[in-house]
Design a protein around this motif. Structure first.
Motif, short mmCIF file in Angstrom:
data_model
loop_
_atom_site.label_atom_id
_atom_site.label_comp_id
_atom_site.label_asym_id
_atom_site.label_seq_id
_atom_site.Cartn_x
_atom_site.Cartn_y
_atom_site.Cartn_z
N ALA A 110 0.78 -0.94 -0.09
CA ALA A 110 0.26 -0.04 -0.12
C ALA A 110 1.18 0.97 -0.07
CB ALA A 110 -0.64 0.52 1.47
N ALA A 111 0.26 2.12 -0.69
CA ALA A 111 1.08 3.71 -1.11
C ALA A 111 0.05 4.78 -0.20
CB ALA A 111 1.26 4.31 -2.06
N VAL A 112 0.22 5.41 0.68
CA VAL A 112 -0.48 6.35 1.44
C VAL A 112 0.26 7.43 0.95
CG1 VAL A 112 -1.07 7.65 3.78
CG2 VAL A 112 -1.01 4.74 3.62
N THR A 113 -1.10 8.87 0.65
CA THR A 113 -0.45 9.79 0.02
C THR A 113 -1.45 10.29 -0.13
OG1 THR A 113 -1.46 9.31 -1.96
CG2 THR A 113 0.88 9.34 -2.22
N GLY A 114 -0.89 12.27 0.05
CA GLY A 114 -1.85 12.85 0.68
C GLY A 114 -0.77 14.04 1.78
N ASP A 115 -0.15 13.83 2.20
CA ASP A 115 0.60 14.63 3.35
C ASP A 115 1.29 15.78 2.27
OD1 ASP A 115 4.16 13.93 2.86
OD2 ASP A 115 2.32 12.12 1.79
N ASP A 116 1.34 15.38 0.74
CA ASP A 116 2.10 16.53 0.67
C ASP A 116 0.90 17.77 -0.45
OD1 ASP A 116 2.85 17.83 -1.71
OD2 ASP A 116 3.90 16.83 -2.74
N VAL A 117 1.32 18.93 1.21
CA VAL A 117 0.64 20.12 0.79
C VAL A 117 0.45 21.41 0.35
CG1 VAL A 117 -1.07 19.24 3.02
CG2 VAL A 117 0.32 20.30 3.64
N LEU A 118 1.64 20.60 -0.57
CA LEU A 118 2.31 22.67 -0.62
C LEU A 118 1.06 22.83 -1.66
CD1 LEU A 118 4.78 23.74 -1.14
CD2 LEU A 118 5.44 22.87 -2.85
N SER A 119 0.06 22.52 -2.69
CA SER A 119 -0.43 22.96 -3.67
C SER A 119 -2.12 23.05 -2.89
CB SER A 119 -0.90 21.60 -4.71
OG SER A 119 -1.85 21.27 -4.41
N ALA A 162 -3.29 -5.40 3.19
CA ALA A 162 -1.65 -4.84 2.90
C ALA A 162 -0.67 -5.47 3.77
CB ALA A 162 -1.42 -3.04 2.84
N ASP A 163 0.37 -5.91 3.06
CA ASP A 163 1.44 -6.44 3.90
C ASP A 163 2.21 -5.66 4.34
OD1 ASP A 163 0.42 -9.23 3.71
OD2 ASP A 163 0.58 -8.93 1.60
N VAL A 164 2.34 -4.88 3.56
CA VAL A 164 3.35 -3.43 3.46
C VAL A 164 3.29 -2.17 3.00
CG1 VAL A 164 5.89 -2.56 2.30
CG2 VAL A 164 5.56 -5.30 2.44
N ILE A 165 2.88 -1.33 3.95
CA ILE A 165 2.42 -0.25 4.06
C ILE A 165 3.70 1.26 3.72
CG2 ILE A 165 0.87 1.33 4.77
CD1 ILE A 165 -0.82 -0.67 6.21
N LEU A 166 3.39 2.04 3.22
CA LEU A 166 4.31 2.75 2.63
C LEU A 166 4.21 4.28 2.99
CD1 LEU A 166 6.48 0.90 0.05
CD2 LEU A 166 7.65 1.32 2.96
N THR A 167 4.70 5.16 3.57
CA THR A 167 3.39 6.29 3.75
C THR A 167 4.65 7.11 3.13
OG1 THR A 167 4.32 7.08 5.77
CG2 THR A 167 2.31 5.58 5.68
N GLY A 168 4.17 8.52 3.62
CA GLY A 168 5.14 10.11 3.19
C GLY A 168 5.45 10.45 4.77
N ARG A 169 5.23 11.58 4.92
CA ARG A 169 5.05 12.16 6.13
C ARG A 169 4.37 11.90 6.53
NH1 ARG A 169 9.27 14.13 9.12
NH2 ARG A 169 9.18 12.76 9.91
N ALA A 170 4.54 10.46 8.02
CA ALA A 170 2.98 10.70 9.19
C ALA A 170 4.23 11.00 10.28
CB ALA A 170 2.56 8.93 9.00
N ALA A 171 3.73 11.12 11.27
CA ALA A 171 3.85 11.47 12.62
C ALA A 171 4.85 9.70 12.94
CB ALA A 171 2.68 11.90 13.78
N GLU A 442 -3.67 3.02 -2.00
CA GLU A 442 -3.37 2.66 -2.80
C GLU A 442 -3.00 1.39 -3.22
OE1 GLU A 442 -2.33 3.16 -7.84
OE2 GLU A 442 -1.76 4.31 -6.55
N ILE A 443 -3.61 0.13 -3.09
CA ILE A 443 -2.95 -1.25 -2.94
C ILE A 443 -2.63 -1.46 -3.93
CG2 ILE A 443 -3.12 -3.44 -1.83
CD1 ILE A 443 -4.78 -2.58 0.57
N LEU A 444 -1.36 -2.39 -4.37
CA LEU A 444 -0.68 -2.94 -5.35
C LEU A 444 -0.65 -4.70 -4.95
CD1 LEU A 444 1.44 0.35 -6.65
CD2 LEU A 444 -0.84 -0.38 -8.16
#
Lengths: 446, 101
Positions: A110-119, A162-171, A442-444
């Motif tokens: 799984a890819a976790v996105t949404g932490d990018d808030v520049l826009s 999900a077996d593997v979860i990858l995030t960007g900026r998470a606490a 998103e899960i692949l």
């Protein structure tokens, strides 16, 4: 009552890899968490992504996945990590590629996105706390803006299998809190348990820092076998009470003292540790040694979350130029000072535009300032360090060049010059209402 | 002279331009002495020249520990500091040189 076992595979981006393998192999884990983002890491990763759309995730991701995926699959250990950094999707793709290569078909990533808030940030309303101004009045070139996500999207990914979860900026603690929420079925307003789960995450998030790393002080705090330091794991019950321990036979130690030091690490008000999901309260926590390398953590509480997420903004700040040179033997201290006097004069004569300048003697006053050494003029050797902040890289480079010119033009017998010049991406932060942040999971499948 | 190092251990953490330094009693019997001697004012004085801002002390009697939060302590923070130790990781060692006679 079920016990959940979560281990730390990394406490920072460059951490050792073999302790993670050790934990999965011998730690009877349910979850392995790799915490790999520091304050600035994600801004640098965003820059890498600008140069290459497939880059921007943790450089050690592939090596780590190669090392742990097969054994995690064999033992049914799920992985959670912020190694996605500025590009969780690319990190997930890379993980899938490694999984396929290793024959791990069906692995769900799984890819976790949404932490990018520049826009998302509104220049008229978003306040930069460090700069004391609105974003619109902040006259620097922005590189990135990332909100610290909570446990929610990670729980969602776990519920999707999900077996593997990858995030960007998470606490950082949220990556450990999520599996506790998911496995124990905690409600998202169960503040006491969320606070305790956050405490467990906070204790585990720096890996070896709770098992005897960043702790040893020979004669005062002795730690065995640091070259083979084991990483920590927590045994957690449904009320969020935990035992911190490590794999038997590994180096290091888990004691009340190591746990107390980590409890307060990077904490301000211990009664109000602000997190996306909860305000955790560590003020009444007790720690007790219940066996060799086994420490029970009790108490811990929580209060309703603020509804705001911290946002880290990376921006192009300045350039830093630096040069160093060594002097040794009789008169080393005096020659070091003469070198510094010359350098300060040279900055003016050469017309190098510096906003901030620092000259010091490593071994005397560089880290703790003057007064740290009783008899500075008796030191057997010193290393001159001359460093300045400039507006451009060419001025920064000239600082190191001035140090280098001391070889032929400075005091006697100076040696071992090093010089560097670098552009600085710095970080400021502010708070954003959580409603403004939309996350996607998103899960692949491999 | 008895130094804090004889009766307590310490760890430094950083967030932005703020340094936090814990002071933890090895033995509960020294807790009262630490509470009395290691005040925010004395710590601010001890770190004069390194820490420009406010020093706040938090007490954790349950683990016999203090937490000092020092503002404007890291030359702008780890991402832009000119210091050799931009995180201020070495500062806990300076804390332990405080006299607790």
């Amino acid at each position: 009552m079920k016990t959940l076992r979560i281990g730390t595979g990394a406490g920072f981006a460059g951490d050792r890899i073999e302790p993670a393998v050790e934990l999965v192999r011998d730690g009877d884990l349910d979850y392995l968490v790799f915490e790999c983002l520091a304050e600035r890491t994600i801004a640098l990763a965003q820059q890498a992504r600008m140069g290459n759309p497939d880059a921007g995730y943790d450089p050690l991701l592939e090596r780590r996945m190669r090392a742990v995926l097969p054994i995690c699959r064999e033992k049914g250990v799920r992985i959670i990590s912020n190694m996605g950094a500025a590009n969780p999707n690319a990190a997930a793709q890379k993980t899938l590629a490694v999984a396929r290569e290793l024959g791990l078909s069906g692995l769900r990533v799984a890819a976790v996105t949404g932490d990018d808030v520049l826009s998302v940030l509104d220049p008229e309303t978003f306040h930069i706390d460090d700069a004391g101004c609105l974003l619109g009045a902040f006259d620097r070139k922005l590189v990135s803006a990332n909100a610290y996500l909570g446990a929610g999207p990670i729980v969602e990914a776990l519920a999707s299998g999900a077996d593997v979860i990858l995030t960007g900026r998470a606490a950082d603690p949220a990556m450990f809190l999520a599996p506790q929420i998911y496995e124990f079925g905690w409600e998202m307003d169960d503040w006491t348990r969320l606070g305790r789960g956050t405490l467990v995450g906070h204790l585990l998030e720096c890996g070896g820092q709770i098992t005897g790393g960043y702790f040893a002080d020979p004669g005062f705090k002795d730690v065995p076998d640091l070259a083979r330091l084991g990483f920590p794991l927590a045994e957690i019950d449904a009320n969020g009470q935990a035992v911190i321990t490590k794999v038997k036979g590994t180096g290091g130690c888990v004691t009340a003292a190591t746990c107390k030091e980590q409890l307060l690490y990077e904490v301000h008000d211990p009664a109000a540790y602000l997190q996306p999901d909860v305000i955790a309260d560590f003020s009444g926590v007790t720690v007790s040694e219940i066996g060799p390398d086994r420490v029970a953590i009790s108490g811990g509480d929580g209060k309703p979350r603020t509804g705001k997420l911290k946002v880290s903004i990376g921006y192009v700040d300045s350039c830093i130029g630096e040069g160093q040179i060594s002097y040794a033997g009789p008169g080393a201290y005096e020659r070091g000072h003469l070198a510094l006097d010359i350098l300060k004069e040279r900055i003016g004569l050469a017309g190098i535009d510096c906003q901030e300048l620092r000259g010091e003697l490593i071994g005397v006053d560089a880290v703790l300032g003057s007064g740290a050494v009783d008899q500075p003029d008796c030191v057997p050797e010193v290393r001159v360090r001359f460093v300045g902040r400039t507006n451009n890289i060419s001025d920064a480079a000239r600082i190191g060049e001035e140090v280098e010119s001391l070889y032929l033009n400075g005091p006697a017998a100076g040696g071992g010059v090093t010089k560097s010049a670098r552009e600085i991406i710095a970080i400021v932060s502010g708070l954003l209402p959580e409603k403004a942040v939309k996350t996607t999971v998103e899960i692949l499948e491999a | 002279m008895m130094l804090l190092r004889d009766i307590a251990h310490s760890r430094t953490g950083d967030k932005g331009n703020i340094s936090n330094i814990s002071v933890i009693a090895y033995d509960p019997s020294h807790w009262e002495q630490i509470l009395e001697k290691v005040t925010a004012d004395r710590v601010k004085q001890h770190f004069a020249g390194l820490v420009a801002g406010e020093v706040i002390r938090y007490e954790l009697p349950a683990i016999q520990a203090l937490n000092f939060v020092m503002h404007d302590a890291l030359g702008g923070g780890v991402t832009r500091s000119l210091s050799l130790d931009p995180h201020g990781k070495c500062l806990s060692s300076l804390m332990l040189t405080l006299s607790v006679e």
